[in-house]
Design an enzyme around this catalytic site. Sequence first.
Site, PDB file in Angstrom:
ATOM      1  N   SER A  16       0.791  -1.340  -0.060  1.00  0.00           N
ATOM      2  CA  SER A  16       0.025   0.042  -0.202  1.00  0.00           C
ATOM      3  C   SER A  16       0.786   1.284   0.001  1.00  0.00           C
ATOM      4  O   SER A  16       0.580   2.410  -0.620  1.00  0.00           O
ATOM      5  CB  SER A  16      -0.967   0.022   1.248  1.00  0.00           C
ATOM      6  OG  SER A  16      -0.447   0.159   2.374  1.00  0.00           O
ATOM      7  N   ASN A  17       1.862   1.047   0.607  1.00  0.00           N
ATOM      8  CA  ASN A  17       3.195   2.302   0.533  1.00  0.00           C
ATOM      9  C   ASN A  17       3.555   2.416  -0.814  1.00  0.00           C
ATOM     10  O   ASN A  17       3.683   3.614  -1.405  1.00  0.00           O
ATOM     11  CB  ASN A  17       4.106   2.426   1.578  1.00  0.00           C
ATOM     12  CG  ASN A  17       3.584   2.627   2.884  1.00  0.00           C
ATOM     13  OD1 ASN A  17       3.273   4.028   3.168  1.00  0.00           O
ATOM     14  ND2 ASN A  17       3.398   1.780   3.942  1.00  0.00           N
ATOM     15  N   LEU A  96      18.722  -6.438   6.058  1.00  0.00           N
ATOM     16  CA  LEU A  96      19.676  -6.093   4.817  1.00  0.00           C
ATOM     17  C   LEU A  96      21.086  -6.067   5.372  1.00  0.00           C
ATOM     18  O   LEU A  96      21.338  -5.730   6.696  1.00  0.00           O
ATOM     19  CB  LEU A  96      19.447  -4.719   4.535  1.00  0.00           C
ATOM     20  CG  LEU A  96      18.256  -4.570   3.531  1.00  0.00           C
ATOM     21  CD1 LEU A  96      17.620  -3.035   3.381  1.00  0.00           C
ATOM     22  CD2 LEU A  96      18.325  -5.241   2.253  1.00  0.00           C
ATOM     23  N   HIS A 112       8.322   3.267   8.758  1.00  0.00           N
ATOM     24  CA  HIS A 112       7.951   2.338  10.009  1.00  0.00           C
ATOM     25  C   HIS A 112       6.676   2.770  10.415  1.00  0.00           C
ATOM     26  O   HIS A 112       6.701   4.008  10.964  1.00  0.00           O
ATOM     27  CB  HIS A 112       9.196   2.137  10.910  1.00  0.00           C
ATOM     28  CG  HIS A 112       8.880   1.403  12.172  1.00  0.00           C
ATOM     29  ND1 HIS A 112       9.296   0.048  12.267  1.00  0.00           N
ATOM     30  CD2 HIS A 112       8.835   1.714  13.431  1.00  0.00           C
ATOM     31  CE1 HIS A 112       9.039  -0.318  13.400  1.00  0.00           C
ATOM     32  NE2 HIS A 112       8.714   0.375  14.197  1.00  0.00           N
ATOM     33  N   GLU A 177       0.975   7.166   6.826  1.00  0.00           N
ATOM     34  CA  GLU A 177       2.112   6.557   6.044  1.00  0.00           C
ATOM     35  C   GLU A 177       2.110   6.999   4.806  1.00  0.00           C
ATOM     36  O   GLU A 177       2.923   7.464   3.976  1.00  0.00           O
ATOM     37  CB  GLU A 177       2.333   4.935   6.200  1.00  0.00           C
ATOM     38  CG  GLU A 177       2.465   4.679   7.632  1.00  0.00           C
ATOM     39  CD  GLU A 177       2.914   2.932   7.771  1.00  0.00           C
ATOM     40  OE1 GLU A 177       3.287   2.411   6.780  1.00  0.00           O
ATOM     41  OE2 GLU A 177       2.507   2.517   8.635  1.00  0.00           O
TER      42      GLU A 177
END
Length: 218
Positions: A16-17, A96, A112, A177
Amino acid sequence: MSDKLRLGVLISGRGSNLQALIDACRELTFPAEIVIVISNTPDALGLERARHADIPCVVVNHKDYDHRAPFDSEMTRALDEAKVQLVCLAGFMRLLSETFVEYWRDRLINIHPSLLPAFKGLNVQSRVIEAGTRFSGCTVHYVRHEMDVGPIIAQAVVPVHNADDPDTLSTRILEQEHRIYPIVVRWIAENRVRIEGARVIVSGPGPPKEMLLNPTPK
Ligand code: GRF
């Protein structure tokens, strides 16, 4: 090649972001464009969103790799091949390597769903509710090697209601967000963001006024 900032978006799921970024990039005056979406899961809904928007997609399936290093370097290879200038993590659920984070240092941002440095990690909303905090929100920050750590670029605040469960709180935060991620990308694309140690200075016209106010409970 256009002079827009070239974005690579890393996803693992719903996206969705990613969609919020796709929608922002559709505006002609938006100074960035998504040139590649990378997912570590082949069935991520976000891949559908990217394909629907005609954005090149690559699956780098972590299950095909025994170690993190070759997985990360394959992502870097794909990002470099697409001439990516800014990497946006958008619900990317793999840790990562330091090599990846260092290579993309100050060109790698994350979103976040809490007001960092509070509530790092996973299952944020149930922990926020258990802790009884009255406010929560979301944070866009530069990525450093430690999880959910790095210079904070923008935050948005939402109230936590007594009746909230993780889903209702998460929905309220997600709405924010989707607002702040494109705003931050715009600032970076406009060269308005400077990192000074742990702090980020944004020059020029500030964030929309509403972003700095405590929300009024309904
Ligand atoms: C968002 O809450 C984001 O803050 C977190 O993971 C979630 C991803 O959601 N990092 P989506 O895939 O963007 O819908």
